[in-house]
Design a protein around this motif. Structure first.
Motif, mmCIF file in Angstrom:
data_model
loop_
_atom_site.group_PDB
_atom_site.id
_atom_site.type_symbol
_atom_site.label_atom_id
_atom_site.label_comp_id
_atom_site.label_asym_id
_atom_site.label_seq_id
_atom_site.Cartn_x
_atom_site.Cartn_y
_atom_site.Cartn_z
ATOM 1 N N ALA A 41 0.859 -1.197 0.000
ATOM 2 C CA ALA A 41 0.000 0.000 0.000
ATOM 3 C C ALA A 41 0.885 1.233 0.000
ATOM 4 C CB ALA A 41 -0.918 0.001 1.223
ATOM 5 N N THR A 42 2.050 1.118 0.638
ATOM 6 C CA THR A 42 3.038 2.193 0.702
ATOM 7 C C THR A 42 4.380 1.665 0.187
ATOM 8 O OG1 THR A 42 3.347 1.530 3.011
ATOM 9 C CG2 THR A 42 1.968 3.459 2.615
ATOM 10 N N LEU A 133 9.517 8.182 -5.810
ATOM 11 C CA LEU A 133 9.749 6.815 -5.326
ATOM 12 C C LEU A 133 8.416 6.095 -5.058
ATOM 13 C CD1 LEU A 133 12.034 4.837 -4.537
ATOM 14 C CD2 LEU A 133 11.964 5.804 -2.249
ATOM 15 N N PRO A 134 7.641 5.857 -6.112
ATOM 16 C CA PRO A 134 6.343 5.210 -5.923
ATOM 17 C C PRO A 134 6.458 3.699 -5.793
ATOM 18 C CG PRO A 134 6.695 5.596 -8.246
ATOM 19 C CD PRO A 134 7.914 6.156 -7.526
ATOM 20 N N VAL A 135 5.329 3.093 -5.455
ATOM 21 C CA VAL A 135 5.196 1.632 -5.459
ATOM 22 C C VAL A 135 4.242 1.285 -6.597
ATOM 23 C CG1 VAL A 135 3.285 1.673 -3.772
ATOM 24 C CG2 VAL A 135 4.714 -0.382 -3.983
ATOM 25 N N ILE A 136 4.330 0.070 -7.105
ATOM 26 C CA ILE A 136 3.404 -0.382 -8.161
ATOM 27 C C ILE A 136 2.142 -0.918 -7.500
ATOM 28 C CG2 ILE A 136 3.017 -2.064 -10.005
ATOM 29 C CD1 ILE A 136 6.062 -2.087 -10.485
ATOM 30 N N LYS A 137 0.991 -0.301 -7.828
ATOM 31 C CA LYS A 137 -0.249 -0.841 -7.274
ATOM 32 C C LYS A 137 -1.467 -0.430 -8.099
ATOM 33 C CE LYS A 137 -0.942 2.826 -3.824
ATOM 34 N NZ LYS A 137 -1.209 3.124 -2.410
ATOM 35 N N THR A 138 -2.520 -1.193 -7.933
ATOM 36 C CA THR A 138 -3.799 -0.846 -8.537
ATOM 37 C C THR A 138 -4.514 0.141 -7.618
ATOM 38 O OG1 THR A 138 -4.609 -2.896 -7.559
ATOM 39 C CG2 THR A 138 -4.144 -2.946 -9.910
ATOM 40 N N HIS A 139 -5.518 0.844 -8.179
ATOM 41 C CA HIS A 139 -6.204 1.906 -7.439
ATOM 42 C C HIS A 139 -7.658 1.925 -7.905
ATOM 43 C CE1 HIS A 139 -7.288 5.912 -6.047
ATOM 44 N NE2 HIS A 139 -6.102 6.077 -5.460
ATOM 45 N N ARG A 140 -8.585 1.775 -6.970
ATOM 46 C CA ARG A 140 -9.985 1.593 -7.370
ATOM 47 C C ARG A 140 -10.567 2.819 -8.067
ATOM 48 N NH1 ARG A 140 -11.611 1.995 -1.168
ATOM 49 N NH2 ARG A 140 -11.926 4.232 -1.089
ATOM 50 N N SER A 141 -10.009 4.011 -7.831
ATOM 51 C CA SER A 141 -10.529 5.220 -8.483
ATOM 52 C C SER A 141 -9.698 5.654 -9.675
ATOM 53 C CB SER A 141 -10.583 6.373 -7.476
ATOM 54 O OG SER A 141 -11.318 6.023 -6.331
ATOM 55 N N VAL A 191 7.353 -5.772 -4.002
ATOM 56 C CA VAL A 191 6.035 -6.405 -3.897
ATOM 57 C C VAL A 191 5.058 -5.417 -4.524
ATOM 58 C CG1 VAL A 191 4.236 -7.313 -2.369
ATOM 59 C CG2 VAL A 191 6.645 -7.589 -1.756
ATOM 60 N N SER A 192 4.243 -5.885 -5.467
ATOM 61 C CA SER A 192 3.275 -5.011 -6.123
ATOM 62 C C SER A 192 1.866 -5.402 -5.711
ATOM 63 C CB SER A 192 3.408 -5.118 -7.650
ATOM 64 O OG SER A 192 4.710 -4.782 -8.072
ATOM 65 N N MET A 193 0.944 -4.430 -5.792
ATOM 66 C CA MET A 193 -0.468 -4.714 -5.520
ATOM 67 C C MET A 193 -1.169 -4.886 -6.864
ATOM 68 S SD MET A 193 -3.205 -2.454 -3.331
ATOM 69 C CE MET A 193 -2.199 -2.376 -1.853
ATOM 70 N N ILE A 194 -1.716 -6.066 -7.106
ATOM 71 C CA ILE A 194 -2.247 -6.381 -8.435
ATOM 72 C C ILE A 194 -3.767 -6.366 -8.508
ATOM 73 C CG2 ILE A 194 -0.183 -7.623 -9.192
ATOM 74 C CD1 ILE A 194 -1.729 -10.247 -8.500
ATOM 75 N N GLU A 195 -4.435 -6.167 -7.368
ATOM 76 C CA GLU A 195 -5.891 -5.981 -7.325
ATOM 77 C C GLU A 195 -6.204 -5.120 -6.116
ATOM 78 O OE1 GLU A 195 -8.258 -9.948 -8.717
ATOM 79 O OE2 GLU A 195 -7.031 -10.129 -6.926
ATOM 80 N N GLY A 196 -7.331 -4.369 -6.193
ATOM 81 C CA GLY A 196 -7.729 -3.551 -5.054
ATOM 82 C C GLY A 196 -7.015 -2.214 -5.076
ATOM 83 N N GLY A 197 -6.670 -1.714 -3.897
ATOM 84 C CA GLY A 197 -5.943 -0.455 -3.776
ATOM 85 C C GLY A 197 -6.882 0.741 -3.690
ATOM 86 N N PRO A 198 -6.403 1.874 -3.155
ATOM 87 C CA PRO A 198 -5.014 2.111 -2.749
ATOM 88 C C PRO A 198 -4.653 1.643 -1.350
ATOM 89 C CG PRO A 198 -6.285 4.119 -2.472
ATOM 90 C CD PRO A 198 -7.222 3.096 -3.046
ATOM 91 N N TRP A 199 -5.667 1.382 -0.501
ATOM 92 C CA TRP A 199 -5.356 1.078 0.906
ATOM 93 C C TRP A 199 -4.939 -0.373 1.112
ATOM 94 C CZ3 TRP A 199 -5.868 5.882 2.445
ATOM 95 C CH2 TRP A 199 -6.853 6.677 1.862
ATOM 96 N N GLY A 201 -5.103 -4.567 -0.867
ATOM 97 C CA GLY A 201 -5.361 -5.324 -2.084
ATOM 98 C C GLY A 201 -4.500 -6.557 -2.135
ATOM 99 N N THR A 202 -4.485 -7.210 -3.286
ATOM 100 C CA THR A 202 -3.757 -8.468 -3.452
ATOM 101 C C THR A 202 -2.291 -8.208 -3.761
ATOM 102 O OG1 THR A 202 -5.775 -9.375 -4.421
ATOM 103 C CG2 THR A 202 -3.749 -10.646 -4.738
ATOM 104 N N PRO A 203 -1.373 -8.676 -2.900
ATOM 105 C CA PRO A 203 0.048 -8.465 -3.180
ATOM 106 C C PRO A 203 0.616 -9.579 -4.068
ATOM 107 C CG PRO A 203 -0.210 -9.426 -1.001
ATOM 108 C CD PRO A 203 -1.596 -9.315 -1.599
ATOM 109 N N ALA A 204 1.655 -9.253 -4.826
ATOM 110 C CA ALA A 204 2.383 -10.253 -5.618
ATOM 111 C C ALA A 204 3.868 -9.951 -5.510
ATOM 112 C CB ALA A 204 1.943 -10.202 -7.078
ATOM 113 N N ASP A 205 4.674 -11.016 -5.357
ATOM 114 C CA ASP A 205 6.125 -10.841 -5.287
ATOM 115 C C ASP A 205 6.676 -10.613 -6.690
ATOM 116 O OD1 ASP A 205 6.440 -11.077 -2.532
ATOM 117 O OD2 ASP A 205 6.382 -13.263 -2.638
#
Length: 229
Positions: A41-42, A133-141, A191-199, A201-205
């Motif tokens: 998430a962060t 310095l972002p993280v890779i993640k999905t975001h519902r909005s 570790v990336s978030m591949i579903e859900g987000g931003p708070w 979701g599903t993590p993947a290595d």
């Protein structure tokens, strides 16, 4: 490989930290601290620590790690502490800052359709060098959150996309990015978030770091990672 080795290798592939001419300069590192939730998430605290260490190794005079969390989760300092980012940054010698404690600068956005000017943190002007310095993640909005979306943490709370036009998140995120250009984007894909987000979701290595001077190129690459997982 350790996050330190991964960051070092990724940046070396595009010419190394030397290209930033860091000697004697101040650097703002902008991780994703949307809340106090742990990575993904962060941004991964180990990646934050690695980036700060490498900046000092290459001659940076002073490194700041700063962000502003989402409206519902403030304060940023509390979230930095809870997520482990504060300790990681300080252990590497950085000073931690919360943008809500400082002033804002109005920047015109020529050619933008949805918003004419942005109020951004004064820290974009106080530091010599800016590293996204972002993280890779999905975001519902906003569909996804990598380099472009990470910049929203530098904008004033009253301008968050859901307050302006919640049906055009992607366009607003893109237009806000007219306000500045980071000198370097280092994307945490340990570790990336591949579903859900931003708070949450599903993590993947995904186990990688992306380094680029091009926010859009980095986002396209990160989106490819999300899709492939």
């Amino acid at each position: 490989k350790s996050p330190l080795e991964m960051v070092k290798e990724a940046v070396s592939l595009i010419g190394g930290f030397e290209r930033l001419d860091l000697k004697g300069k101040s650097v703002l590192v902008k991780p994703n601290v949307v809340s106090g939730e742990p990575n993904p998430a962060t941004t991964n605290p180990e990646v934050v620590n690695a980036v700060v260490r490498l900046l000092y190794e290459h001659g940076a005079k002073k490194v700041y790690v700063g962000d502003m969390s989402a409206m519902l989760t403030l304060s940023t300092k509390r979230n930095m502490k809870k997520s482990g980012i504060e300790k990681a940054a300080k252990d590497a010698g950085a000073e931690v800052i919360a943008f809500e404690d400082y002033d804002w600068v109005e920047v015109e956005l020529p050619g933008a359709r949805y918003i004419k000017s942005a109020y951004v943190t004064e820290w974009l002007y106080k530091a010599d060098i800016i590293i996204n310095l972002p993280v890779i993640k999905t975001h519902r909005s906003a569909s996804y959150s990598i380099c472009l979306k990470n910049f929203i943490g530098c904008t004033h709370l009253r301008q968050r996309p859901y307050l302006i036009d919640s049906s055009h998140w992607e366009e607003l995120v893109a237009e806000f990015n007219l306000a500045y250009a980071p000198h370097l984007n280092i994307v945490d894909g340990t570790v990336s978030m591949i579903e859900g987000g931003p708070w949450s979701g599903t993590p993947a290595d995904t186990n990688l770091i992306i380094a680029s001077g091009d926010r859009i190129g980095a986002d396209i690459t990160g989106l490819g990672i999300i899709k492939s997982f």
